[in-house]
Design a protein around this motif. Structure first.
Motif, PDB file in Angstrom:
ATOM      1  N   PHE A   1       0.768  -1.247   0.074  1.00 51.19           N
ATOM      2  CA  PHE A   1       0.048  -0.057   0.034  1.00 51.19           C
ATOM      3  C   PHE A   1       0.941   1.022  -0.298  1.00 51.19           C
ATOM      4  O   PHE A   1       0.431   2.430  -0.542  1.00 51.19           O
ATOM      5  N   SER A   2       1.907   1.287   0.696  1.00 54.80           N
ATOM      6  CA  SER A   2       2.892   2.503   0.699  1.00 54.80           C
ATOM      7  C   SER A   2       3.406   2.896  -0.755  1.00 54.80           C
ATOM      8  O   SER A   2       3.686   4.106  -0.692  1.00 54.80           O
TER       9      SER A   2
ATOM     10  N   ILE B   1      -4.594   2.960  -7.348  1.00 53.41           N
ATOM     11  CA  ILE B   1      -4.832   1.368  -7.010  1.00 53.41           C
ATOM     12  C   ILE B   1      -3.480   0.584  -7.319  1.00 53.41           C
ATOM     13  O   ILE B   1      -3.922  -0.699  -6.799  1.00 53.41           O
ATOM     14  N   GLY B   2      -2.714   0.972  -8.155  1.00 53.67           N
ATOM     15  CA  GLY B   2      -1.660  -0.184  -8.210  1.00 53.67           C
ATOM     16  C   GLY B   2      -0.447   0.264  -9.423  1.00 53.67           C
ATOM     17  O   GLY B   2      -0.338   1.658  -9.539  1.00 53.67           O
ATOM     18  N   ARG B   3       0.197  -0.609  -9.620  1.00 53.07           N
ATOM     19  CA  ARG B   3       1.346  -0.234 -10.609  1.00 53.07           C
ATOM     20  C   ARG B   3       1.039  -0.759 -12.221  1.00 53.07           C
ATOM     21  O   ARG B   3       0.340  -1.681 -12.190  1.00 53.07           O
ATOM     22  N   THR B   4       1.455   0.188 -13.114  1.00 51.52           N
ATOM     23  CA  THR B   4       1.442  -0.143 -14.396  1.00 51.52           C
ATOM     24  C   THR B   4       2.784   0.262 -15.182  1.00 51.52           C
ATOM     25  O   THR B   4       3.100   1.309 -14.844  1.00 51.52           O
TER      26      THR B   4
END
Length: 307
Positions: free
Chosen positions: A252-253, A275-278
């Motif tokens: 989450f960090s 909400i996340g990585r891409t």
């Protein structure tokens, strides 16, 4: 060799050196035969697959296997991987003409994805990208082909040529056995396959030669695959360790802003939530409230993190 005793080289006049493929610079291999030595070359392909599995972290490799003459028998031992994670061998060993066209098309789409989404003009190769991407690094892919060009249509040949030309920098390599007893389609340009691979040929006596090495002075001996007992044991260990290898957890960090940037964004025009990585360095946002973007749909299999 020098004739003068004063120029004599130390050690024996004959010695052994290992021949190896080196990732990511030279990962493709092209074996050529007119019949003699075929079984040894099939063994070499299996040996390479075993070595790749033994020297790479579980789940970081993916194989697409084409065996139109043997109907899968030449690589049957690898099917044990499908019992644990079928994506490691692209579900099964492919044999039919339409299947070959389809799978080569999927590999071409993979190359397009890597170039357009990940490499662009920022990275020269997928290896450079993976060094930055960390835990979301892309897998290396290997296309294994036995008895080429059996069951290869004109479309399949074109797709194979594209893979040979562009696959290397995208982490897609070819390990192929080319049987010259079969007439190739007109679309095939042999030099395109040869120049992108380490090339091993076979003479009429079944003697193997490494392209570029003097035949009179260099004798090439192909390493056999591991014994059936060792090979199956390795496959099961890799399969067990590869279970859920596609699962990637992003802390989450990683998606939260620095404390100094708290409460700095505005929601006047839209609401953007990371909400996340891409890709290697970018974040994926859930963006709603702008235009017609008023709803969101989260989809995924059980345990994928929807909640």
């Amino acid at each position: 060799m020098p004739q003068d005793e004063r120029l004599a080289l130390p050690g024996a006049a004959q010695f052994d050196l290992p021949v190896s493929i080196s990732l990511p610079s030279e990962g493709s291999l092209l074996l050529e035969t007119n019949g003699p030595g075929r079984d040894e070359q099939i063994g070499t392909l299996n040996n390479l697959i075993s070595r790749l599995l033994a020297t790479t972290p579980p789940g970081k490799l993916k194989f697409t296997i084409i065996d139109p003459v043997g109907l899968g028998e030449n690589f049957a031992g690898l099917m044990h991987l499908a019992d644990y994670e079928d994506s490691l061998i692209n579900n099964r060993i492919w044999t039919q003409k339409t299947q070959i066209e389809e799978k080569l098309g999927e590999l071409n789409e993979h190359i397009e994805k890597i170039i357009q989404m990940y490499l662009r003009n920022e990275y020269q190769s997928i290896t450079e990208y993976n060094e930055v991407a960390g835990n979301i690094a892309e897998k290396y892919n290997f296309l294994i082909v036995a008895d080429f060009p059996s069951n290869f249509s004109e479309l399949a040949i074109k797709r194979l040529m594209s893979i040979a030309a562009s696959g290397g920098r995208c982490g897609l390599y070819t390990l192929m056995l080319w049987d010259h007893r079969q007439q190739p389609p007109n679309e095939l340009v042999p030099d395109e396959l040869i120049k992108h691979s380490i090339n091993i040929t076979t003479d009429k006596n079944g003697v193997f030669h490494l392209a570029g090495a003097p035949k009179q002075r260099v004798q090439l001996h192909l390493a056999p695959p591991p014994s059936s007992e060792i090979g199956i044991s390795l496959i099961h260990k890799v399969g067990k360790a590869s279970t859920d290898s596609n699962r990637v957890e992003v802390p989450f960090s990683h998606v939260t802003p620095d404390p100094a940037d708290y409460w700095k964004n505005e929601t006047t025009d839209e609401l953007r939530i990371p909400i996340g990585r891409t890709g290697a360095t970018k974040l994926q946002y859930l963006a709603i409230g702008k235009g017609t973007r008023q709803h969101a749909l989260l989809a995924g299999k059980t345990g994928s993190g929807k909640s």
